[in-house]
Design an enzyme around this catalytic site. Structure first.
Site, PDB file in Angstrom:
ATOM      1  N   ASP A 328       0.783  -1.226  -0.028  1.00 11.55           N
ATOM      2  CA  ASP A 328      -0.076   0.003   0.092  1.00 11.55           C
ATOM      3  C   ASP A 328       0.675   1.347  -0.049  1.00 11.55           C
ATOM      4  O   ASP A 328       0.588   2.337  -0.658  1.00 11.55           O
ATOM      5  CB  ASP A 328      -0.797  -0.080   1.433  1.00 11.55           C
ATOM      6  CG  ASP A 328      -1.914  -1.352   1.330  1.00 11.55           C
ATOM      7  OD1 ASP A 328      -1.278  -2.192   0.954  1.00 11.55           O
ATOM      8  OD2 ASP A 328      -2.754  -1.013   1.947  1.00 11.55           O
ATOM      9  N   GLU A 469      -6.771 -11.035  -4.834  1.00 14.19           N
ATOM     10  CA  GLU A 469      -6.383 -11.988  -3.964  1.00 14.19           C
ATOM     11  C   GLU A 469      -7.507 -13.356  -3.963  1.00 14.19           C
ATOM     12  O   GLU A 469      -7.261 -14.248  -3.313  1.00 14.19           O
ATOM     13  CB  GLU A 469      -6.472 -11.552  -2.219  1.00 14.19           C
ATOM     14  CG  GLU A 469      -5.059 -10.473  -2.174  1.00 14.19           C
ATOM     15  CD  GLU A 469      -5.122  -9.963  -0.911  1.00 14.19           C
ATOM     16  OE1 GLU A 469      -6.002 -10.145   0.058  1.00 14.19           O
ATOM     17  OE2 GLU A 469      -3.837  -9.615  -0.474  1.00 14.19           O
ATOM     18  N   LYS A 583     -11.328  -9.189  -6.925  1.00 11.06           N
ATOM     19  CA  LYS A 583     -11.341  -8.521  -5.642  1.00 11.06           C
ATOM     20  C   LYS A 583     -10.977  -6.986  -5.784  1.00 11.06           C
ATOM     21  O   LYS A 583     -11.596  -6.093  -5.396  1.00 11.06           O
ATOM     22  CB  LYS A 583     -10.429  -9.096  -4.490  1.00 11.06           C
ATOM     23  CG  LYS A 583     -10.368  -8.212  -3.125  1.00 11.06           C
ATOM     24  CD  LYS A 583      -9.481  -8.952  -2.015  1.00 11.06           C
ATOM     25  CE  LYS A 583      -9.576  -8.257  -0.714  1.00 11.06           C
ATOM     26  NZ  LYS A 583      -8.644  -8.453   0.219  1.00 11.06           N
ATOM     27  N   GLN A 584      -9.886  -6.923  -6.531  1.00  6.51           N
ATOM     28  CA  GLN A 584      -9.588  -5.159  -6.948  1.00  6.51           C
ATOM     29  C   GLN A 584      -8.814  -5.075  -7.923  1.00  6.51           C
ATOM     30  O   GLN A 584      -8.423  -6.117  -8.752  1.00  6.51           O
ATOM     31  CB  GLN A 584      -8.556  -4.816  -5.722  1.00  6.51           C
ATOM     32  CG  GLN A 584      -7.406  -5.848  -5.495  1.00  6.51           C
ATOM     33  CD  GLN A 584      -6.620  -5.763  -3.998  1.00  6.51           C
ATOM     34  OE1 GLN A 584      -7.156  -6.558  -3.213  1.00  6.51           O
ATOM     35  NE2 GLN A 584      -5.770  -4.839  -3.819  1.00  6.51           N
TER      36      GLN A 584
HETATM   37  C1  BGC Z   1      -5.936  -6.008  -0.010  1.00  7.79           C
HETATM   38  C2  BGC Z   1      -4.204  -5.633  -0.201  1.00  7.79           C
HETATM   39  C3  BGC Z   1      -3.926  -4.969   0.673  1.00  7.79           C
HETATM   40  C4  BGC Z   1      -4.249  -5.187   2.019  1.00  7.79           C
HETATM   41  C5  BGC Z   1      -3.928  -3.959   3.416  1.00  7.79           C
HETATM   42  C6  BGC Z   1      -6.217  -6.406   1.296  1.00  7.79           C
HETATM   43  O1  BGC Z   1      -7.452  -6.565   1.485  1.00  7.79           O
HETATM   44  O2  BGC Z   1      -6.246  -7.147  -0.879  1.00  7.79           O
HETATM   45  O3  BGC Z   1      -3.922  -5.412  -1.743  1.00  7.79           O
HETATM   46  O4  BGC Z   1      -2.515  -4.570   0.533  1.00  7.79           O
HETATM   47  O5  BGC Z   1      -5.659  -5.288   2.194  1.00  7.79           O
HETATM   48  O6  BGC Z   1      -4.767  -2.981   2.739  1.00  7.79           O
END
Ligand code: BGC
Length: 769
Positions: A328, A469, A583-584
């Site tokens: 992050d 993820e 997820k993202q």
């Molecule tokens: C995300 C990660 C992130 C982490 C901390 C997770 O839910 O998938 O990409 O680094 O949260 O923010």
């Protein structure tokens, strides 16, 4: 108006989210926005940056110090407090400009007296171990009232208790709580003193367990104001006695100056911060407010004082996510600091240098060479991420997840961050001070992780997890491969730079790292590493091998299959794993980071394809969709995603609990993402091949966005309107910088002001999605 976050009334249901929203901090200490009469059940926390502790088999997490601002009031014997007594009014506010928190409550005591309580507090940005609070009380009827103020040693822990052998101390007007952490026996001391404006009728000490208070009783006269100031120091160290002595002397020293004097020096620090970083938006109050709030959140957690600290995924808002540093920081927060406060950016990237040994240990543990950075990194760089990170809500059993083992892109993110810093600032010292070594070690790691497929004549990265993820252990995740390739490119550029300018350092590094000729292989791997490319027919880049063969279900259908609102969609059998729901941002993040490598058509095709399939189950996602939407000329979509990311900690609309586990806290990556969406997206500013390129895509209704920035040690002030880009270069700049808008390129000489006219970018959004 746009500097004040405020609310009136009291909603007990918002205690946890307000703790985040009204937070104060200075990069060393985070102090949650709770009220002074609150206790650990209300999630009070004074979280210490960089100090971690582990109890038994529980997660290692940051330590919360005893609460030195704890204060309760009594009218006669009746306790007053928002949770326990009647009140006529309550209001609280956070002034972002000078980082002060205020509360104003009028309690209605049973005896009929109205008791007005006002407090203001701040966590000093000048003296990083100091917290101050000024209180004022007024009663409407003559009568006795009592103030119980001191240090609450009953701290809120998620996986504690972390503080042991607590002792309460009092001497010379100081009270203190001293303790040691469970695992490393580090001393944590909080010392406090009070300066009463009117001396109390009586004052007695009260000790209860690990807490110590002074009970001060006043014979209150109706309408008179009784005020006092609390000075609190928080000190940590190896030796308990030394830490105590330091805390006492710092508190006494601080109490020699008035609250106002301290406030003044604190405000001066904040004034500088805003001068270096405030982004102003004309024509959109809501956006201005949310963006400024995002920057506020970043400032209160930024390590200005140490290059051994980075920023945890939940900032300093408590112990969630183990207080760990994830990717992050580099990918979502670093750009803001690079443009506004390069010194802080340097600290953030140097953290990876200081944790390189941990990354080497992790690589070795898995049988690789080089540096495999921790997915969840604490002070040593060893991975705090557990193998069983999620509990299955149906069986209540721990679920094996592969964040730690397979999210290898973390090493690319770390190397990319260091290089970004070097490119933007031109500061080579970061490479010589260990940055070059860290970069090369990341590249070696990828080389040792890769497979060379002879029949295809290419390198591949198999069995990885990308940013999405929900799909673990996949082959050739486009983002991972592209970023690994970029890392190797960066490593080659690093070697070239060292060889040309610092031959001794070059020799030393090559001798140290080239034990089995990895470095010589890098250039081959760079050329032959497979990166999935856009399908010539559809333009779609497949997220990983076989992704497009997964069930193509839409998000509402997937959600309709959910049986428990807390069930995990990834893992071994999560609902999303067999589908194309992600997820993202994953491919789309790659399109943002490596934007010059992809055509407008490819960006558009992939944004349109992946947007409806993205769950945004991570707060890291929206800002990326905003950024790429700006890039492809869809400012309305960009605006929607921008507002989502920029308001996340204002609305508190994110998950706070999973089962009984508190997972709330602030969202610094989303805060940094708000800045990126506004500056890199809407203003469209970036450094490209040595020139500052501006490609605006302002949202509807914005008449301008302006910001100060520093690029290669030059100070600039950039304003973008719907028709013009104006760049002012500071007179003190030592050289000029090329500025490019569209096809036009001009030099910004020191002291000059350049105005470029540009054709308003394509408006509206012809996008599906
Ligand atoms: C995300 C990660 C992130 C982490 C901390 C997770 O839910 O998938 O990409 O680094 O949260 O923010």
């Amino acid at each position: 108006m746009s500097w004040i976050v405020e609310e009136t009334g009291f909603d007990p249901g918002r205690i946890a989210t307000n703790g985040n929203k009204y937070m104060l901090g200075n990069g060393a200490i985070g102090y949650r926005g709770t009220l002074e009469e609150f206790e650990r059940e209300q999630l009070t926390a004074c979280t210490l940056a960089g100090l971690y502790d582990k109890v038994g088999d529980l997660w290692r997490e940051p330590v919360n110090a005893p609460n030195g601002l704890s204060t309760r009031y009594y009218s006669g014997d009746e306790p007053l407090g928002l949770l326990s007594s009647a009140y006529e009014s309550h209001g609280q506010s956070l002034n972002m400009r000078n980082a002060t928190f205020c509360r104003e409550t009028v309690f209605a005591s049973l005896g009929g007296s109205r008791v007005e309580v006002r407090s203001q507090r701040f966590v000093s940005m000048k003296r990083l171990d100091l917290l101050l609070m000024k209180m004022e009380l007024r009663v409407s009827e003559d009568g006795e009232f009592t103030v119980l103020t001191g240090i609450d040693g009953e701290v809120w822990d998620i996986n504690g208790p972390h503080l042991e052998d607590s002792e309460t101390v009092s001497a010379g007007g100081i009270v203190a709580v001293s303790a040691v952490t469970h695992e490393l026996r580090r001393a944590v001391v909080v010392a406090e003193t009070v300066r009463w404006e009117k001396a109390p009728q009586s004052e007695q000490l009260e000790r209860k367990g690990s807490s110590i208070y002074r009970r001060a009783t006043f014979l209150g006269k109706a309408g008179e104001t009784y005020s006092f100031t609390k000075y609190v120091s928080v000190v940590t160290g190896d030796d308990r006695q030394t830490a105590l002595a330091q805390a006492v002397s710092r508190t006494l020293g601080a109490a020699e100056s008035t609250y106002e004097d301290h406030l003044c020096e604190h405000e001066a620090e904040w004034e500088n911060k805003w001068e270096e970083s405030d982004v102003t938006i004309e024509g959109d109050e809501a956006a201005q407010f949310a963006l400024r709030y995002s920057l506020y959140q970043l400032h209160i957690i930024a390590p200005t004082h140490s290059e051994k600290l980075s920023i945890p995924a939940r900032g300093l808002s408590g112990q969630v996510y183990k207080g760990a540093v994830f990717w992050d920081t580099e990918m979502f927060m670093l750009p803001f600091f690079l443009y506004s406060q390069p010194d802080v950016a340097r600290n953030l990237v140097m953290y990876r240098v200081h944790t390189l040994e941990g990354a080497r240990r992790k690589a070795q543990e898995y049988g690789y060479r080089g540096a495999f950075y921790a997915w969840e990194s604490q002070e040593t760089g060893d991975d705090a991420c557990t193998l069983f990170n999620v509990t299955d809500v149906f069986t209540n059993r721990p679920m094996r997840t592969y964040f730690r083992d397979k999210q290898i892109h973390i090493s690319a993110d770390a190397a990319y961050g260091i290089w970004q810093y070097y490119e933007y600032t031109g500061d080579e010292s970061v490479l010589l001070d260990g940055g070059a070594e860290a970069i090369l070690e990341c590249a070696r790691f990828f080389y040792s992780y890769s497979y060379y497929k002879k029949e295809k004549m290419r390198y591949e990265l198999l069995d990885v997890t990308g940013p999405d993820e929900y799909h673990e252990r996949v082959g050739n995740n486009a983002f991972t491969n592209a970023m690994a390739k970029r890392t190797i490119g960066i490593a080659l550029a690093t070697l070239e730079l060292l060889e040309a300018k610092y031959p001794e350092a070059y020799r030393e590094l090559v001798d140290k790292l080239n034990d089995i000729d990895d470095l010589a292989a890098l250039s081959h791997m760079h050329d032959e590493l497979y990166v999935p490319s856009p399908d010539p027919r559809t333009g779609i880049i497949e997220q990983f091998d076989g992704y497009l063969k997964l069930e193509d279900v839409d998000l509402p259908t997937l959600k309709s299959r959910v049986l428990d609102k807390n069930e995990y969609l990834g893992g071994s059998s999560g609902l999303a794993t067999t589908t194309q729901i992600l997820k993202q941002a994953d491919v789309v993040l790659m399109l943002h980071l490596l934007k010059d490598d992809y055509s407008l058509e490819a960006k558009r095709a992939n944004w349109e394809y992946y947007e409806p399939r993205t769950e945004h189950g991570s707060s890291l996602s929206s800002c990326i969709y905003a950024l790429v939407a700006s890039d492809i000329g869809a400012p309305d979509w960009a605006y929607r995603y921008f507002m989502k990311t920029a308001t996340i900690d204002l609305t508190g609309e994110s998950k706070q609990y999973v089962g009984t586990l508190y997972i709330g806290g602030t969202h610094p990556a989303a805060n940094g993402g708000a800045w990126m969406a506004a500056v890199l997206g809407f203003a469209g500013v970036r450094l490209h091949r040595g020139a500052l390129v501006v490609k605006p895509a302002l949202p509807q209704g914005w008449s301008s966005i302006s910001l100060p920035m520093r690029v290669k040690d030059q100070r600039l002030f950039v304003t973008v309107t719907p028709t013009e880009v104006i760049v002012r270069a500071a007179a003190a700049n030592r050289s000029s910088l090329p500025i490019r808008v569209g096809e036009e390129e001009r030099e910004a000489e020191p002291g000059s002001e350049l105005t470029f006219r540009y054709g308003s970018s394509e408006r509206g959004d012809g996008l599906a999605g």
